[in-house]
Motif scaffolding. Sequence first.
Motif, PDB file in Angstrom:
ATOM      1  N   VAL A  57      27.519  87.581  20.938  1.00 36.69           N
ATOM      2  CA  VAL A  57      26.914  87.870  22.241  1.00 36.69           C
ATOM      3  C   VAL A  57      25.865  86.815  22.569  1.00 36.69           C
ATOM      4  O   VAL A  57      25.333  86.141  21.676  1.00 36.69           O
ATOM      5  CB  VAL A  57      26.274  89.273  22.270  1.00 36.69           C
ATOM      6  CG1 VAL A  57      27.294  90.332  21.922  1.00 36.69           C
ATOM      7  CG2 VAL A  57      25.073  89.350  21.332  1.00 36.69           C
TER       8      VAL A  57
ATOM      9  N   SER B 174      25.476  95.299  20.405  1.00 33.06           N
ATOM     10  CA  SER B 174      25.319  94.101  21.237  1.00 33.06           C
ATOM     11  C   SER B 174      23.848  93.868  21.573  1.00 33.06           C
ATOM     12  O   SER B 174      23.398  92.724  21.656  1.00 33.06           O
ATOM     13  CB  SER B 174      26.152  94.204  22.515  1.00 33.06           C
ATOM     14  OG  SER B 174      25.616  95.154  23.420  1.00 33.06           O
TER      15      SER B 174
ATOM     16  N   SER C 248      22.316  92.496  18.400  1.00 32.81           N
ATOM     17  CA  SER C 248      22.772  91.111  18.208  1.00 32.81           C
ATOM     18  C   SER C 248      22.088  90.170  19.189  1.00 32.81           C
ATOM     19  O   SER C 248      21.611  89.092  18.805  1.00 32.81           O
ATOM     20  CB  SER C 248      24.289  91.032  18.387  1.00 32.81           C
ATOM     21  OG  SER C 248      24.964  91.824  17.434  1.00 32.81           O
TER      22      SER C 248
ATOM     23  N   VAL D 229      31.257  94.811  20.848  1.00 36.85           N
ATOM     24  CA  VAL D 229      30.361  94.167  21.812  1.00 36.85           C
ATOM     25  C   VAL D 229      30.998  94.153  23.199  1.00 36.85           C
ATOM     26  O   VAL D 229      30.588  93.388  24.074  1.00 36.85           O
ATOM     27  CB  VAL D 229      29.984  92.734  21.360  1.00 36.85           C
ATOM     28  CG1 VAL D 229      29.135  92.777  20.109  1.00 36.85           C
ATOM     29  CG2 VAL D 229      31.224  91.868  21.153  1.00 36.85           C
TER      30      VAL D 229
END
Length: 572
Positions: free
Chosen positions: A64, A486, A489, A479
Amino acid sequence: MYEKETLLPHSQTTGLHVRPRPLWLTFAHVAAFCLLAKISFDAFISPSFTSHDGAELLSKCPQVEPLFPSQDTPELSKMDAYIASPKFVNETAARMAGAIQIPSQSYDDLGPVGEDKRWDVMFDLAEYLEKTFPLTHTTLKLEKINTHGLLYTWQGSNEDLKPTVFMAHQDVVPVAESTVDQWTHPPFSGFFDGKYIWGRGSADCKNNLVGILEAVELLIDAGFQPKRTLILSFGFDEETSGKEGAQHLANALISRYGKNGGAVIVDEGAGYSTIWGTPFALPAVAEKGYIDVEIIVRMPGGHSSIPPVHNGIGVIAELAMLIEANRYEPHLHTENPFLGLLQCGAAHSPEFPSKLKKLLPSHNGAVCSKKDKLALEAAKEGDMVKYLFTTSASPDVIGGGVKNNALPERTRLLVNHRVNVGDHTSDVQERLKKLAQQVADKHNLTVNAFGDVVETPRSITLNTNKDVLEPAPVTPTSVNGVTPYSVLSGTTRALYGEKLLMAPGLSTGNTDTRFYWDLTPHIFRFEPGWDPENEGFSGIHTVDEKIGVFAHIKGIQWYSLFIRNMDETELA
């Protein structure tokens, strides 16, 4: 011998005579089936995994974009600059030192809370936190759960949003008196040398405890008002069981918010590592299971001057050796997060081993061989890697006999197991039962295995305690759209840059999150602070425990960013 005999043709019976199929022919048919399956896989399935453009590999490890909070007031900008200043370095190091100087050790033999005076040190730590983080204690609601559990609630303005939960534990493992003089700096000094903060708990996990409170204190001071409720849940006996702290805290939260009532949990856990020439953040999205098995051998006693060929100690030693000689095979079940790390390595790491890359596409659950070739190849990296996808069995405690001239009548062995993701504690029980039966048959003993069993004369008895734990549910790592993974991340890559890659990690031990499974499926065991120039020894659970101050400050920045990013997401 018995299993081999069942494969042989039975003796001729009356009636129509049917010539039995030769054993070699059966094996040939099985081999042909396997070969045909492999050819089909290679021809029709494998190419889709091994396309030379690497698109398929990349799709298995999507990354991401860095995620920055959009709300950026002058006060928040000033806060971010302050966290990065030399002044803050010395101030947070001093606050960490104060927490480390309180020896909040937890012991395996602690009595009930309120009765055993050794718990009382937790009062000192709670008082220190209240004095050190005054804004947090005047802004957030603090509840004391089972006396020493600290449950803070920063109420958000939007009650429709599920809360974010940060966890840490207040207790530390004890320091053995015999090791005190081996420490570079005294274990409860909190000594700061300008680079490291030293002392028991500095890396496990008063850094998380203090880091979370630092982030909250700073956000309050900057005028931040959350939309999403933030929960801080701090246990006090994680190093022994979590039953007095985390279990009561989790029950309180589940009762309050309901099953799946939390948006995300972040607790202590895995961190960062440079693997195959690539830096990875590895939040643990699963934990291995846990089961202790107590083995009791009962055999007749007598005078040691007239010993039998084998007594209880010899028999239990034989069983211990049999357990060690029959170790579990490495196996990568499809749900094991380490498989995701391998896929990320194959997609992004230039030094990823070619043998592993070749085996990855054909790894699936429907294989003809019992051997997991991918797992066996990956296990060559060493035990630290192997036990991420292998059930471990470790005889840890043994005892028997009371006198030098008396044969032991009761001998005890305790075997600890950490159960592979995809396996079950019942698999461990069945395996041990079979091994115990082998030894029992040899020595004319009976086996009493699990359940409501009692020890009998001339027997091997297998029991488990109440701490049997199945492998944890695996946290989703999709994600697609906005997900807790997400957001985690994106926050991490925003802080450390896009060269850092995210991959799912796995914890071989167990954290306090074992009690929180019903609160949310989105549980991340993650150590957010990282110093890429200092990935070395932290001394967790041993001499010279320490943490780099740069990594500690990065952890504070991460908590602050994650709170703000979660506040702005569309997650319910």
